[in-house]
Design an enzyme around this catalytic site. Structure first.
Site, short mmCIF file in Angstrom:
data_model
loop_
_atom_site.label_atom_id
_atom_site.label_comp_id
_atom_site.label_asym_id
_atom_site.label_seq_id
_atom_site.Cartn_x
_atom_site.Cartn_y
_atom_site.Cartn_z
N CYS A 26 0.83 -1.19 0.00
CA CYS A 26 0.00 0.00 0.00
C CYS A 26 0.87 1.25 0.00
O CYS A 26 2.02 1.23 0.43
CB CYS A 26 -0.90 0.02 1.23
SG CYS A 26 -1.94 -1.43 1.36
N ASN A 69 -0.93 1.20 5.89
CA ASN A 69 -0.09 0.31 5.08
C ASN A 69 0.52 -0.73 6.01
O ASN A 69 1.12 -0.36 7.02
CB ASN A 69 1.03 1.11 4.40
CG ASN A 69 2.06 0.17 3.76
OD1 ASN A 69 1.75 -0.96 3.42
ND2 ASN A 69 3.30 0.65 3.66
N GLY A 70 0.32 -1.99 5.73
CA GLY A 70 0.92 -3.02 6.58
C GLY A 70 -0.11 -4.07 6.98
O GLY A 70 -1.10 -4.27 6.27
N HIS A 93 17.70 -36.04 -10.73
CA HIS A 93 17.26 -36.53 -9.42
C HIS A 93 15.76 -36.29 -9.21
O HIS A 93 15.29 -36.22 -8.08
CB HIS A 93 18.07 -35.84 -8.31
CG HIS A 93 19.55 -36.09 -8.45
ND1 HIS A 93 20.12 -37.32 -8.27
CD2 HIS A 93 20.54 -35.25 -8.83
CE1 HIS A 93 21.42 -37.24 -8.50
NE2 HIS A 93 21.71 -36.01 -8.84
N ARG A 135 4.15 0.90 -6.49
CA ARG A 135 4.21 -0.07 -5.39
C ARG A 135 3.23 -1.22 -5.62
O ARG A 135 3.28 -2.22 -4.92
CB ARG A 135 3.91 0.62 -4.07
CG ARG A 135 4.90 1.69 -3.70
CD ARG A 135 4.35 2.61 -2.63
NE ARG A 135 4.29 1.96 -1.34
CZ ARG A 135 5.28 1.99 -0.44
NH1 ARG A 135 6.38 2.62 -0.75
NH2 ARG A 135 5.17 1.37 0.70
N TRP A 173 -2.94 -2.46 -1.65
CA TRP A 173 -2.53 -3.79 -2.13
C TRP A 173 -3.11 -4.77 -1.12
O TRP A 173 -2.66 -4.88 0.01
CB TRP A 173 -1.00 -3.87 -2.14
CG TRP A 173 -0.46 -5.07 -2.82
CD1 TRP A 173 -0.34 -5.27 -4.17
CD2 TRP A 173 0.07 -6.27 -2.20
NE1 TRP A 173 0.23 -6.51 -4.40
CE2 TRP A 173 0.47 -7.14 -3.24
CE3 TRP A 173 0.23 -6.68 -0.88
CZ2 TRP A 173 1.02 -8.40 -2.98
CZ3 TRP A 173 0.77 -7.93 -0.63
CH2 TRP A 173 1.17 -8.77 -1.67
N LYS A 198 11.54 -14.47 -13.12
CA LYS A 198 11.12 -13.41 -14.05
C LYS A 198 9.93 -13.87 -14.88
O LYS A 198 8.95 -13.17 -15.05
CB LYS A 198 12.29 -13.00 -14.97
CG LYS A 198 13.27 -12.04 -14.29
CD LYS A 198 12.80 -10.65 -14.26
CE LYS A 198 12.87 -9.88 -12.94
NZ LYS A 198 13.13 -10.50 -11.71
N LYS A 211 5.90 -3.75 -5.73
CA LYS A 211 7.31 -3.45 -5.96
C LYS A 211 8.12 -3.57 -4.68
O LYS A 211 9.23 -4.07 -4.68
CB LYS A 211 7.45 -2.03 -6.52
CG LYS A 211 8.88 -1.62 -6.83
CD LYS A 211 9.46 -2.46 -7.94
CE LYS A 211 10.92 -2.24 -8.23
NZ LYS A 211 11.53 -3.22 -9.09
N GLU A 239 16.71 -17.07 -11.23
CA GLU A 239 16.21 -15.74 -11.59
C GLU A 239 15.40 -15.78 -12.88
O GLU A 239 14.34 -15.15 -12.99
CB GLU A 239 17.39 -14.75 -11.73
CG GLU A 239 17.07 -13.38 -12.28
CD GLU A 239 16.05 -12.57 -11.49
OE1 GLU A 239 15.62 -11.52 -12.01
OE2 GLU A 239 15.64 -13.01 -10.40
N GLU A 264 6.72 -14.25 -12.59
CA GLU A 264 6.10 -13.04 -12.02
C GLU A 264 5.44 -12.14 -13.04
O GLU A 264 4.49 -11.43 -12.70
CB GLU A 264 7.11 -12.27 -11.17
CG GLU A 264 8.26 -11.66 -11.88
CD GLU A 264 9.12 -10.84 -10.91
OE1 GLU A 264 8.56 -10.17 -10.03
OE2 GLU A 264 10.36 -10.90 -11.05
C1 AGP Z 1 11.69 -9.16 -8.41
O1 AGP Z 1 11.45 -8.94 -9.73
C2 AGP Z 1 10.56 -8.99 -7.51
N1 AGP Z 1 9.98 -7.73 -7.64
C3 AGP Z 1 10.85 -9.35 -6.06
O2 AGP Z 1 11.24 -10.68 -6.01
C4 AGP Z 1 11.91 -8.49 -5.37
O3 AGP Z 1 13.17 -8.80 -5.85
C5 AGP Z 1 11.87 -8.77 -3.87
O4 AGP Z 1 10.60 -8.43 -3.39
C6 AGP Z 1 12.95 -7.99 -3.13
O5 AGP Z 1 12.72 -6.62 -3.23
P1 AGP Z 1 13.86 -5.60 -2.80
O6 AGP Z 1 15.04 -5.80 -3.69
O7 AGP Z 1 13.23 -4.26 -2.96
O8 AGP Z 1 14.20 -5.89 -1.37
#
Ligand code: AGP
Length: 608
Positions: free
Chosen positions: A2, A98-99, A503, A27, A74, A484, A603, A480, A487
């Site tokens: 949020c 927020n939280g 395995h 965000r 959010w 990507k 974000k 990674e 997500e």
């Molecule tokens: C990555 O593309 C994501 N947005 C997510 O995994 C992100 O890397 C993770 O939430 C960590 O965020 P930060 O680097 O702001 O701590």
């Protein structure tokens, strides 16, 4: 996560709050709302979906008043709809939050037992209902009622409230989630970060853990958790006033992928002396020579940058590395060592799990360092030393340029650690520095494969899923790559250490499941190729990502290949990040997903 905004100004507050909310969109959100106070009367507008829906509601029925609060939501508790959107309000107070309030259910029960009727199913509505309870049944002042309410709530949160009958009052508080106050001339602001306040002021005061504040246009009082008056430093924020735009790209993610040659060059220039081909670390209290162990922790993509760095620190600095995702590290009984250091990696600097892990490490006597993209963030402020990176604001939820800049910074730090510990010679340092100085050019080179990668991605978009495999420093890149794709394209994807396939996961191999093989020509090339051949022997669709030489040696009979420039073998992750990012980007845009703000994602994750 949020986003919160608050304004006590001299002109209509709603348009200003909307401007601030637009700067919090990155965000991630699913609904939004604004409440204002005018001649003592509270009023609000809320709307599910994009901010444009709220804008429409406001133009249909404008809000009056020069004071107000706003919110992008959010969802954590309750579906994204108008009823659950913030601000939550009673006839006495309006609140944005927020939280997460961990004990909201018992507080709600207690209030309902007293006849309080709740409008929404959110945890947040407990706050205005509790404040109203104290205002009305215990005759508290707004300040007393706010204070009593946040004392009752457990969890990680940030709140802001405005009160009926109080045109010149805003009260806010934080425990865990970030909150900044902005000072103007006869005007006051608050927001989740400095970036959201930049259009109004760059004079920023960050609330510390447990702080709460009573804000009037000409007066600011800050208190700590115990209620003692405290003063917090006012800093001049570097956040740019202008909204970051897409520079002609369709998405922020595409723009940020193409910014990498430039921002990686900026990042390494903070460390490298090009003449002497040596690395200089910023001054500060972190001596790798004295460390008996380094604990690395982060979340998501940042964690994978840490995993690559593990290989570098072990190899160049012979430094024992403990690495774990932050959400696990902070609850594990880690046998911390006396002379240990901890390194936290984060784009936003506000990720709650990483911040909590940092506090756990500090509690256990570790020296604290961090690699952070937002220099004024909580994690930066709570570190003994902040190793710089220069990715600039990253708006796309999927982290790209921040990832490669984290890798570039970590490579420099690991090389310097090797020099400090005497495990890396000046010649080896010079060779690695030459390799690093090549990286921006090689990344620009890798971007030229864009069209070819788009073609391959169109096929991947039809697949039922995809595996990524890699060995050594390419193993975290396989993780990674899978993240990507997951997500932003919502395709099921898994990353594996190549040697792990046989395995178990190899059972899933069939003609519908592409296998992306990350195979720079390095010490692991042969072994990775034999794992690829095990897949091809079972009709698997092998996508070989390697350099010209690698493709010449192993590309025959593969389903597809992506040629990636050859770099110093150990630095290949910074270059191979490009095809991985482009594959995800084009698969997602082929599938028409919301690339910059994928569903269910934020974000910066400021709740645990
Ligand atoms: C990555 O593309 C994501 N947005 C997510 O995994 C992100 O890397 C993770 O939430 C960590 O965020 P930060 O680097 O702001 O701590």
């Amino acid at each position: 996560m949020c986003g919160i905004i608050g304004v006590l100004g001299s002109s209509e507050a709603a348009p200003q709050i909307l401007t601030g909310l637009k700067r919090l969109e990155y965000r991630g959100y699913d609904s939004a709302g604004i409440a204002t106070i005018s001649d003592g009367t509270l009023d609000r507008r809320r709307a599910p979906g994009k901010l444009t829906n709220l804008e429409t509601a406001l133009s249909d029925s404008p809000l009056k008043g020069t004071g107000g609060i706003g919110h992008t939501r959010w969802a954590t508790h309750g579906a994204p709809n108008e009823t659950n959107a913030h601000p939550h309000a009673t006839h006495r107070v309006a609140v944005v939050h927020n939280g997460i309030i961990e004990n909201y259910a018992e507080l709600r029960q207690e209030l309902e037992a007293k006849g309080v009727v709740f409008e929404s199913v959110t945890d947040a509505e407990v706050c205005p209902q509790l404040i109203t309870h104290y205002l009305e049944t215990e005759n508290c002042t707004p300040v007393e009622a706010f204070r009593k309410a946040i004392e009752r709530m457990r969890g990680a949160f940030a709140f802001a409230a405005i009160f009926s009958g109080e045109d010149d009052l805003m009260i806010c508080g934080r425990k865990g989630s970030p909150l900044a106050i902005g000072r103007g001339d006869g005007e006051m602001y608050l927001g989740s970060d400095a970036y959201s306040l930049a259009p109004f002021t760059n004079r920023i005061i960050y609330l510390e853990e447990g702080d709460w504040a009573v804000i009037k246009r000409e007066k600011l009082k800050i208190f700590d958790e115990a209620g003692n008056p405290v003063s917090r430093p006012e800093t001049v924020s570097s956040a740019s006033q202008g909204l970051v735009d897409k520079d002609g790209h369709r998405h922020f993610m595409a723009k940020e992928i193409h910014e990498q040659p430039e921002v990686i060059a900026h990042t390494i220039s903070r460390y490298i002396d090009g003449t002497s081909k040596t690395i200089n670390l910023p001054n500060g209290a972190f001596d790798f020579a004295k460390l008996d162990r380094l604990t690395i922790s982060a979340c998501g993509t940042a964690y994978y940058a840490g995993l690559v760095a593990k290989y570098w620190f072990e190899r160049w600095a012979r430094l024992p590395i403990e690495i774990d995702v932050a959400s696990e590290l902070r609850y594990r009984d880690v046998p911390w060592t006396k002379d240990g250091g901890a390194l936290f990696i984060t784009q936003s600097g506000e990720t709650a799990d990483t911040l909590s892990a940092l506090r756990e490490a500090r509690k256990n006597g570790q020296q604290i360092a961090s690699v952070v993209n937002v220099p004024e963030s909580s994690i930066a402020r709570e570190s003994d030393i902040v190793f710089p990176m220069a990715a600039g604001p990253e708006i796309g939820v999927a982290s790209t340029k921040a990832f490669t800049c984290q890798l570039a910074a970590l490579a420099c730090i690991a090389i310097a650690a090797g020099r400090q510990r005497g495990t890396l010679s000046a010649e080896e340092e010079s060779e690695l520095v030459s390799g690093l100085l090549e990286i921006p050019r090689l990344v620009a080179e890798a971007l030229k494969q864009s069209d070819k990668i788009e073609t391959i991605a169109r096929d991947i978009a039809k697949a039922t899923g995809i595996f990524y495999i890699g060995r050594g420093v390419s193993y975290p890149m396989a993780l990674e790559g899978a993240l990507k794709l997951k997500e932003i394209s919502y395709l099921h994807a898994e990353g594996y250490a190549s040697g792990e396939l046989k395995h178990g996961p190899i059972a899933l191999i069939d003609e519908n499941l592409p296998i992306a093989v990350i195979a720079p020509v390095d010490a692991h090339f042969e072994k990775t190729v034999s794992n690829m051949q095990e897949v091809m022997a079972r009709d698997g669709k092998a996508l070989l990502i390697s350099c010209k030489d690698g493709i010449a040696r192993a590309g025959e009979k593969t389903w597809a290949t992506i040629e990636t420039p050859k770099s110093h073998p150990l630095l290949s992750p910074i270059v191979y990040a490009v095809p991985i990012q482009l594959l995800a980007y084009f698969t997602a845009s082929t599938k028409g997903t919301d690339v910059d703000q994928p569903r269910n994602l934020a974000k910066s994750v400021t709740v645990e």
